[in-house]
Write an enzyme that holds these catalytic residues in place. Structure first.
Site, mmCIF file in Angstrom:
data_model
loop_
_atom_site.group_PDB
_atom_site.id
_atom_site.type_symbol
_atom_site.label_atom_id
_atom_site.label_comp_id
_atom_site.label_asym_id
_atom_site.label_seq_id
_atom_site.Cartn_x
_atom_site.Cartn_y
_atom_site.Cartn_z
ATOM 1 N N ARG A 175 -1.403 12.646 0.534
ATOM 2 C CA ARG A 175 -0.459 12.233 0.673
ATOM 3 C C ARG A 175 0.599 11.809 -0.522
ATOM 4 O O ARG A 175 1.102 10.531 -0.553
ATOM 5 C CB ARG A 175 -0.259 11.120 1.781
ATOM 6 N N SER A 224 1.321 7.110 10.281
ATOM 7 C CA SER A 224 0.409 6.347 9.791
ATOM 8 C C SER A 224 0.999 5.483 8.841
ATOM 9 O O SER A 224 1.354 5.914 7.838
ATOM 10 C CB SER A 224 -0.776 7.390 9.051
ATOM 11 N N GLU A 295 0.457 4.223 3.111
ATOM 12 C CA GLU A 295 1.243 5.739 3.233
ATOM 13 C C GLU A 295 2.562 5.603 3.474
ATOM 14 O O GLU A 295 3.198 6.398 2.650
ATOM 15 C CB GLU A 295 0.542 6.459 4.519
#
Ligand SMILES: Cc1cc2nc3c(=O)[nH]c(=O)nc-3n(C[C@H](O)[C@H](O)[C@H](O)COP(=O)(O)OP(=O)(O)OC[C@H]3O[C@@H](n4cnc5c(N)ncnc54)[C@H](O)[C@@H]3O)c2cc1C
Length: 301
Positions: A175, A224, A295
């Site tokens: 990510r 998330s 994230e």
């Protein structure tokens, strides 16, 4: 005329002042942008950036806002959100697609399906734009953008230079990438493999069903909240095992279905979501010593 009035005058069809941003984030939260600029094309974007060498407004880039919490007092300077012309998707050759950076992942996945190009199925499960997907190295079910990327076309915010950057020049992490924060991605080239539209559709459907079973839908969330760790345990398990899943701050709650998904349950403020994030982070570090990394991106004042 002040330089700010000139800015509004010169780009008048594409720029607005004191613009509400909550509609531009999946949390449906956030204060206004001092300026919101939606460039029509590369030339207009470059012209704007050249002028900004004098105006020196802080620049913030927003994609589809599916990974971004915008704070309640909004964003100073100019928020750039690529205009509708940056959403075009075209075929370059049999298995290669070029898409404007504002094109939605889901639409690219469907375009690939219609043209018999496989390996883009996972994009049907990610709600953002392809520009945001490259920056986040977004992915799911063992696939991510780095695996289908050929190159990105970019404009540098400071030099205003256009440059194509090949996949091999980019380092991809979970990510994240090592791309400079000064780059605006304007388009993306992607390559898949030959497959039948029927087969691709089946794969898309399976992934979408799988997601529906494990993640909440029809809620105000940015997916998330924390990055998964390099360990057996997923973050949602850590959150649950340490009793954080029942935490709430005002109308900021944690999804029962997937406790790494934080939700604006209607009347939350961005500050409630941020407080909830910090409360979970502190509890996990106190109880386990694990320092969770965000994230989602949190931006603004
Ligand atoms: C319900 C739900 C499910 C999700 N599931 C997944 C999943 O399975 N896998 C996954 O990886 N993510 C998932 N996400 C998170 C999110 O969809 C991805 O991170 C997505 O790729 C973000 O794209 P965006 O355009 O919305 O980016 P934004 O949130 O708008 O921006 C994210 C970052 O990218 C930068 N950026 C955006 N566009 C550009 C551009 N053109 N040039 C330069 N920088 C840019 C922004 O400045 C920011 O730093 C989910 C989110 C939701 C709401």
């Amino acid at each position: 005329m002040s330089s700010n009035q000139e800015l509004l005058q010169k780009f008048k069809n594409n720029i607005s002042n004191n613009t509400k941003l909550s509609n531009y984030s999946w949390f449906n939260l956030g204060g206004p942008a001092e300026y919101l600029f939606k460039p029509e094309n590369n030339n207009q974007l470059k012209e704007f950036l050249k002028d900004n060498k004098i105006n020196k407004h802080k620049i913030t880039i927003l994609g589809a806002g599916s990974n971004t919490l915008i704070r309640d007092n909004g964003i100073k300077g100019v928020v750039i959100k690529l205009g509708a012309n940056f959403s075009q998707i075209n075929l370059i050759d049999k298995n290669t697609i070029v898409a404007g950076a504002a094109a939605l992942d889901r639409k690219i996945s469907n375009f690939a399906k219609d043209n018999g190009i496989g390996n883009f199925e996972f994009l049907s499960c990610i709600p953002g734009s392809i520009g945001g997907a490259v920056i986040m190295n977004s992915g799911c079910y063992n696939n991510d953008i780095s695996k289908i990327l050929i190159s990105i076309s970019t404009i540098n915010i400071n030099s205003c230079e256009e440059k194509e950057i090949m996949r091999e020049e980019i380092q991809f992490f979970y990510r994240d990438t090592n791309l400079s924060k000064d780059l605006i991605i304007t388009s993306v080239k992607l390559k898949g493999n030959t497959d039948s539209p029927e087969n691709i559709q089946k794969k898309q459907k399976n992934l979408i069903e799988k997601k529906k079973l494990s993640q909440p839908s029809q809620v105000k969330t940015c997916g998330s909240t924390f990055k998964n760790l390099n360990s057996e345990k997923k973050v949602w398990q850590l959150i649950k095992e340490n009793g954080c899943h029942n935490f709430k701050v005002g109308d900021a709650i944690i999804s029962e279905k997937h406790c790494n998904f934080f939700i604006n349950n209607g009347k939350a403020k961005a500050s409630d979501i941020e407080k909830l994030i910090n409360k979970v982070k502190k509890t996990i570090i106190d109880k386990t010593g694990i320092n969770l990394e965000l994230e989602i991106k949190i931006i603004g004042e």
